[in-house]
Structure formats: C-alpha cells, structure tokens
Design a protein around this motif. Structure first.
Motif, mmCIF file in Angstrom:
data_model
loop_
_atom_site.group_PDB
_atom_site.id
_atom_site.type_symbol
_atom_site.label_atom_id
_atom_site.label_comp_id
_atom_site.label_asym_id
_atom_site.label_seq_id
_atom_site.Cartn_x
_atom_site.Cartn_y
_atom_site.Cartn_z
ATOM 1 N N ASP A 141 0.886 -1.437 -0.354
ATOM 2 C CA ASP A 141 0.164 0.062 0.037
ATOM 3 C C ASP A 141 1.163 1.099 -0.160
ATOM 4 O O ASP A 141 1.184 1.161 1.137
ATOM 5 C CB ASP A 141 -0.762 -0.133 1.547
ATOM 6 N N VAL A 142 1.206 1.889 -1.002
ATOM 7 C CA VAL A 142 2.094 3.245 -1.281
ATOM 8 C C VAL A 142 0.699 4.951 -1.018
ATOM 9 O O VAL A 142 1.406 5.679 -2.048
ATOM 10 C CB VAL A 142 2.995 2.791 -2.569
ATOM 11 N N SER A 143 -0.205 4.216 -1.560
ATOM 12 C CA SER A 143 -1.832 5.171 -1.608
ATOM 13 C C SER A 143 -1.040 6.750 -0.873
ATOM 14 O O SER A 143 -1.573 7.610 -1.475
ATOM 15 C CB SER A 143 -2.863 4.764 -1.689
ATOM 16 N N ALA A 144 -0.939 6.792 -0.317
ATOM 17 C CA ALA A 144 -0.358 7.834 0.783
ATOM 18 C C ALA A 144 0.986 8.308 0.627
ATOM 19 O O ALA A 144 1.391 9.190 1.476
ATOM 20 C CB ALA A 144 -0.612 7.442 2.412
ATOM 21 N N VAL A 187 12.852 -8.542 3.195
ATOM 22 C CA VAL A 187 12.902 -7.868 4.709
ATOM 23 C C VAL A 187 12.606 -6.472 3.731
ATOM 24 O O VAL A 187 13.926 -6.387 2.736
ATOM 25 C CB VAL A 187 13.337 -7.821 5.701
ATOM 26 N N THR A 188 12.214 -5.330 3.768
ATOM 27 C CA THR A 188 11.829 -3.521 3.491
ATOM 28 C C THR A 188 11.316 -3.113 4.389
ATOM 29 O O THR A 188 10.585 -3.659 5.336
ATOM 30 C CB THR A 188 12.201 -3.591 1.925
ATOM 31 N N THR A 189 11.385 -1.675 3.894
ATOM 32 C CA THR A 189 10.745 -0.653 4.737
ATOM 33 C C THR A 189 9.212 0.030 3.709
ATOM 34 O O THR A 189 9.454 0.609 2.628
ATOM 35 C CB THR A 189 11.463 0.175 5.147
ATOM 36 N N ASN A 190 8.212 -0.597 4.178
ATOM 37 C CA ASN A 190 7.342 0.701 3.581
ATOM 38 C C ASN A 190 7.465 1.887 4.771
ATOM 39 O O ASN A 190 6.391 1.932 5.890
ATOM 40 C CB ASN A 190 5.579 0.433 3.400
ATOM 41 N N LEU A 191 7.334 3.190 4.260
ATOM 42 C CA LEU A 191 7.674 4.238 4.762
ATOM 43 C C LEU A 191 6.065 4.501 4.831
ATOM 44 O O LEU A 191 6.053 6.425 5.356
ATOM 45 C CB LEU A 191 8.420 5.620 4.359
ATOM 46 N N ALA A 192 5.600 3.970 3.945
ATOM 47 C CA ALA A 192 3.713 4.995 3.443
ATOM 48 C C ALA A 192 2.883 4.299 4.396
ATOM 49 O O ALA A 192 1.730 4.972 4.631
ATOM 50 C CB ALA A 192 3.444 5.696 2.124
ATOM 51 N N ASP A 193 3.197 3.602 5.124
ATOM 52 C CA ASP A 193 1.002 2.802 5.949
ATOM 53 C C ASP A 193 1.544 2.791 6.987
ATOM 54 O O ASP A 193 0.959 1.915 7.673
ATOM 55 C CB ASP A 193 1.339 1.509 5.218
ATOM 56 N N GLY A 194 3.079 2.979 8.025
ATOM 57 C CA GLY A 194 2.747 3.492 9.188
ATOM 58 C C GLY A 194 3.596 2.271 9.761
ATOM 59 O O GLY A 194 3.335 1.372 11.163
ATOM 60 N N GLY A 195 3.752 0.370 9.024
ATOM 61 C CA GLY A 195 3.371 -0.328 9.450
ATOM 62 C C GLY A 195 5.387 -0.519 9.676
ATOM 63 O O GLY A 195 5.863 -1.944 10.226
ATOM 64 N N ARG A 254 2.049 5.114 -6.459
ATOM 65 C CA ARG A 254 0.431 5.267 -5.582
ATOM 66 C C ARG A 254 -0.177 4.391 -5.801
ATOM 67 O O ARG A 254 -1.434 4.449 -5.010
ATOM 68 C CB ARG A 254 -0.001 7.108 -5.207
ATOM 69 N N ARG A 255 -0.583 3.831 -6.979
ATOM 70 C CA ARG A 255 -0.966 2.180 -7.461
ATOM 71 C C ARG A 255 -1.464 1.221 -8.706
ATOM 72 O O ARG A 255 0.293 1.489 -8.834
ATOM 73 C CB ARG A 255 -2.740 3.168 -7.668
ATOM 74 N N PHE A 256 -1.773 0.377 -8.092
ATOM 75 C CA PHE A 256 -0.785 -0.916 -9.379
ATOM 76 C C PHE A 256 -1.562 -0.227 -10.549
ATOM 77 O O PHE A 256 -2.318 0.846 -10.893
ATOM 78 C CB PHE A 256 -1.591 -1.977 -8.727
ATOM 79 N N PRO A 257 -0.350 -0.285 -11.765
ATOM 80 C CA PRO A 257 -1.164 0.596 -12.944
ATOM 81 C C PRO A 257 -2.724 -0.320 -13.345
ATOM 82 O O PRO A 257 -3.517 0.111 -14.480
ATOM 83 C CB PRO A 257 -0.242 -0.475 -13.986
#
Length: 491
Positions: free
Chosen positions: A61-64, A86-94, A311-314
């Motif tokens: 989820d990168v919508s934000a 492993v990676t970081t998603n800085l956009a969804d709070g997790g 911010r969304r899938f194609p």
C-alpha cells in the motif's frame, strides 16, 4: 572502458543473493507499484527483470506515499530453502515488512509486519542457533539513532530483544544500509555512510559475532568516488555475493551526472558491479563488471514487468481494450499528484519515447517525468496538442499545434546538452517534444533537462517516460522506447 551500469536507470539500493547457478537482485521502488523489482542473472553482468516481489495490493500500500516515499532499501537472502526479503514501507505506518517464497518467480507471501522495528535499510541474517537478526538504521524520538540490531520472530514480526548498537562507521553522516556476512571465522559488517550524494561511501568492520565487538577495516573506505574524477559518482549502498567457484563480487549504486557544476543526474541511482578480492582477511575492490553497450529499441507491452504507477497499481487506471489500452483519469485536478500515470524507466543517457494515443474522451498524452511536479508533457485536448513544462508550481505551455482528431503520434526525445562546460547554460540534456505526422516530426517545444533531474526535483528516484491522463480517458494504441548512451546510436 567507461563503466556502465549492469542494471541502468532508477534501480537503487541493490541487494543480491546467489542460489545454485542463478543470481537474484532487488531494488528500491519508493512510491511506485508493483514494488521491489526482481532481476535474475547467470553472470552478474547481464540481468533480466522477471517480475516484482510486492506484486499484489495485499502486499503493498503506497497510496499515501509522497514523491520518493514508500518502499526503500530491501535486503534479499536465501535461508533454509526459502528466499526472504525485508524492506521498509514508509507510507503505511507498518515500518518493516518481511515476505518469503520457495520460488522467487512464484507468489511471495503476504508480509509479516514489524511496527516496533522502527528505522530504514533492514538487513536479514541468522545466528548460529537459527535466530533471525534484523540490523537497520534506527529511528528514535529525536531522529536517526544510528545502526542497531534486534532479534525478531519471523512468524509475528515481534522483537525478541531490545536494540543493541552496532559499529557506526568511520565518521561519515547517515550510517545506513548494513549487511552482515559470515566469512571464515569472522562476521563482517558492510555499511554505507556519507549520505547518498557526492559523499557516499562503503565501509566495513569485522568481529567474532553479529554483535561485535567491531574492528574497522584498515583500508576503509572499500568504495567511494568522493572527490574523484569519474563519470560515475555517489557510489555506495553495496551488497557482497560469493560465486560458486569461491570468488566474490559486489553490487552497488551510483549516478552518472552531466552538465555544468554542480552537474545533474536524471536517470536516478543505477546499479553497478565489481570484482572483489580478499587479502589479509579483508575485501578489496577489483575491476568493474561492465556490460556491452549499444542501442535498444522496443515496443512496449503496458502490462509488462517494466511498467509501474505512482501510489497505485497500473491495473487501477489501465485496462486492455480492442486496439490498445484505456487509461482513465483518477482525479479531475490536472495539478494533483494523483493524475493517472503509468510508465517505464529511462535507462539510457539518450532516449526516445513515442506513443500513439486517441484522446477524444479526455485530456492527456505522453510525459517524461521525475515526479508530478517536474516533467515535460505532450498534451492532447480536443484538436490541440501542446508541449507543457512543469517545474515545481509553474506550468508553462511551450508550443502547440492543431490536429484533426483521431489517433495522434507523440514523441519526446532527449538530445545532448548545449553550452560551454564553464557556462551555466550547459544542461545534462535537452528534452524535445514533437508531434509526428505523415510529413515528419514537428517540434512543439524543448526544455533544459536539469528541470527534470534529481538535483532540481529532489528525492530518490529517476526519470520515467509513459502516458498520463488528467481528465476523462484516452486510448493508448502503442508505446515505443529507444535508448543509447551514445547519441549517435539513437534511432
């Protein structure tokens, strides 16, 4: 020989692993979906994109995500018969997400989240007793907390220990990108420091355990181009890999700046590779691995693995229809970052993008962009075609022409920069927008390429060329890309 990237164009933060005779590599994808491009190679020189790790909305989820937000600095490893990422998603709070697969070409698991492991650039390693250790650049209430490590339960993402501090490098700012390796009787800690700009560097230390204590390498840095006259700058964020024959290599990212001082890079951080030789228990950088050059010309499938959307899938904005693809606007505001866009990376210093579109039901066309605020657009609205420059909040029509409607062929080409090397007029390149008809190309406008560069736009990404729609919908009949690092080889 001039060094060339093994994976060109906006493929930063490489992480690599060998399993059998195959090498697998992943990269940061930031606000774009699908996330974490996945590449495969037999020789560390020629790479093929075979998909994405985060390929489903349930995984990503990168919508934000703002520009250069979202997915950063993955680590790929193989342990106990499975691939782990492993990676970081800085956009969804997790914060961190952990996913795995037996077959990297198959479906990766829905992620296990680590909301209490707060930081970026996570690494995976397993201690002698099988405990998963996550090392990362930690964040605290006051900001960056340096390189730290925690044991984590891979089934739940729950930390099993508190943070313990690791070696912080040789004094460069932003120690980050840690990777741990067991080689012989030592544990080696490879890190990036100095920031991901001109001061970027790779340094190393070793110790008797994953917790240290750490002895710095006597010939640090292992890799840096700070203050060096080289066409490749900002070298750093490396990962080591051992071949089946026992020899070693390293992958790392760098940029190819051009133009006048301070110079500008437009392709983003690209992945390079080099040999590694061990002496006296320490690695040393050897010859760079350089793929052959030459021009590339392809007709694109908009559902292919090279295509992504911010911010969304194609698939959220793009559907296959008879005779092409329909791209539907996601937001009525043409200045919004949510204007529908799908595209592919510019992978060469000189490139040509061409699209055939029908915009009778909307407004949109062809674009070359760093982000929604820095682009050159060729816009079709009714019977008018315009070249429009977007530089921050300023949007300027450069030129326009009349068409009769129906299918319209649009083109954006990059040309070598113009001006004397000591002049501020020298650009990294020049972007030219054209309308292509039966009588040839008609130039609508041109833009200094620095305005579609990372140095002007900021952030962590590179250029993508693709199609966009600001209102209604348009049909994309075809899309072609051609690229070459030698402008004389560009079609």
């Amino acid at each position: 020989m001039t060094p060339r990237p093994v994976v060109p164009g906006f493929h930063p933060d490489p992480s690599v692993v060998r399993v059998g005779d195959a090498y697998w590599m992943v990269h940061s994808s930031f606000e774009y979906a699908p996330g974490v491009p996945l590449y495969r190679s037999a020789d560390l020189v020629s790479w093929e994109q075979v998909g994405h790790v985060l390929a489903r909305p349930s995984q990503l989820d990168v919508s934000a995500a703002p520009g250069s937000g979202g997915i950063t600095a993955p680590t790929l490893r193989h342990h106990d018969g499975r691939f782990w990422l492993v990676t970081t998603n800085l956009a969804d709070g997790g914060w961190q997400l952990l996913t795995s697969a037996e077959d990297p070409l198959g479906d990766w698991s829905d992620p296990v989240r680590m909301p209490d492991v707060r930081g970026i650039d996570p690494d995976l390693t397993w201690d002698d007793d099988g405990t998963l250790l996550v090392s990362y650049a930690g964040f605290g209430a006051g900001g960056p907390a340096g390189l730290v490590q925690q044991a984590v339960d891979p089934a739940t993402g729950t930390p099993l220990t508190g943070r313990r501090r690791l070696w912080q490098g040789t004094g460069g700012r932003f120690p980050e990108g840690p990777h741990l390796y067991r080689v012989g009787g030592h544990w080696y800690l490879l890190i990036a420091e100095g920031g991901t700009e001109r001061g970027h560097a790779v340094t190393m230390a070793r110790g008797p355990s994953p917790a240290g204590p750490w002895e710095p390498c006597p010939h640090n840095p292992l890799l840096t181009h700070r203050g060096v006259e080289s066409p490749v700058q900002n070298t750093g964020h490396a990962d080591l890999v051992q071949r089946a024959d026992g020899s070693w290599a390293v992958v790392f990212h760098g940029v190819r700046p051009r133009g006048t001082s301070p110079q500008f890079h437009v392709l983003g951080r690209e992945t390079f590779a080099a040999e590694v030789e061990w002496a006296d228990g320490w690695p040393r950088l050897g010859e760079w691995l350089t793929p052959p050059g030459g021009a590339v010309a392809v007709t694109e499938d908009l559902a292919g693995p090279a295509w992504a959307a911010p911010r969304r899938f194609p698939g959220d904005v793009l559907t296959r229809v008879e005779g092409g693809w329909r791209l539907t606007a996601a937001d009525p505001d043409p200045a919004s970052e949510d204007v529908a866009f799908v595209g592919r990376r510019q992978e060469h210093e000189h490139a040509l993008f061409r699209a055939v579109v029908r915009a009778s039901d909307g407004v949109g066309g062809l674009t070359l962009r760093i982000d929604a605020r820095h682009s050159l657009d060729v816009e079709v609205e009714g019977t008018r075609v315009r070249a429009v420059a977007q530089v921050g909040p300023l949007r300027q029509v450069l030129g326009e022409a009349e068409v009769t409607g129906g299918d319209v062929t649009l083109e954006i080409r990059t040309l070598p920069g113009e001006g004397h090397f000591s002049s501020t007029a020298l650009a990294p390149d020049v972007l030219v927008a054209c309308l292509v008809g039966a009588g040839g190309s008609v130039e609508l406008g041109r833009l200094d390429g620095r305005y579609v560069s990372t140095e002007v736009a900021g952030g962590m990404t590179g250029r993508l060329g693709g199609v966009w729609c600001a209102r209604g919908s348009l049909v994309v009949r075809s899309f072609a890309y051609a690229g070459a690092d030698d402008p004389q080889e560009l079609p």
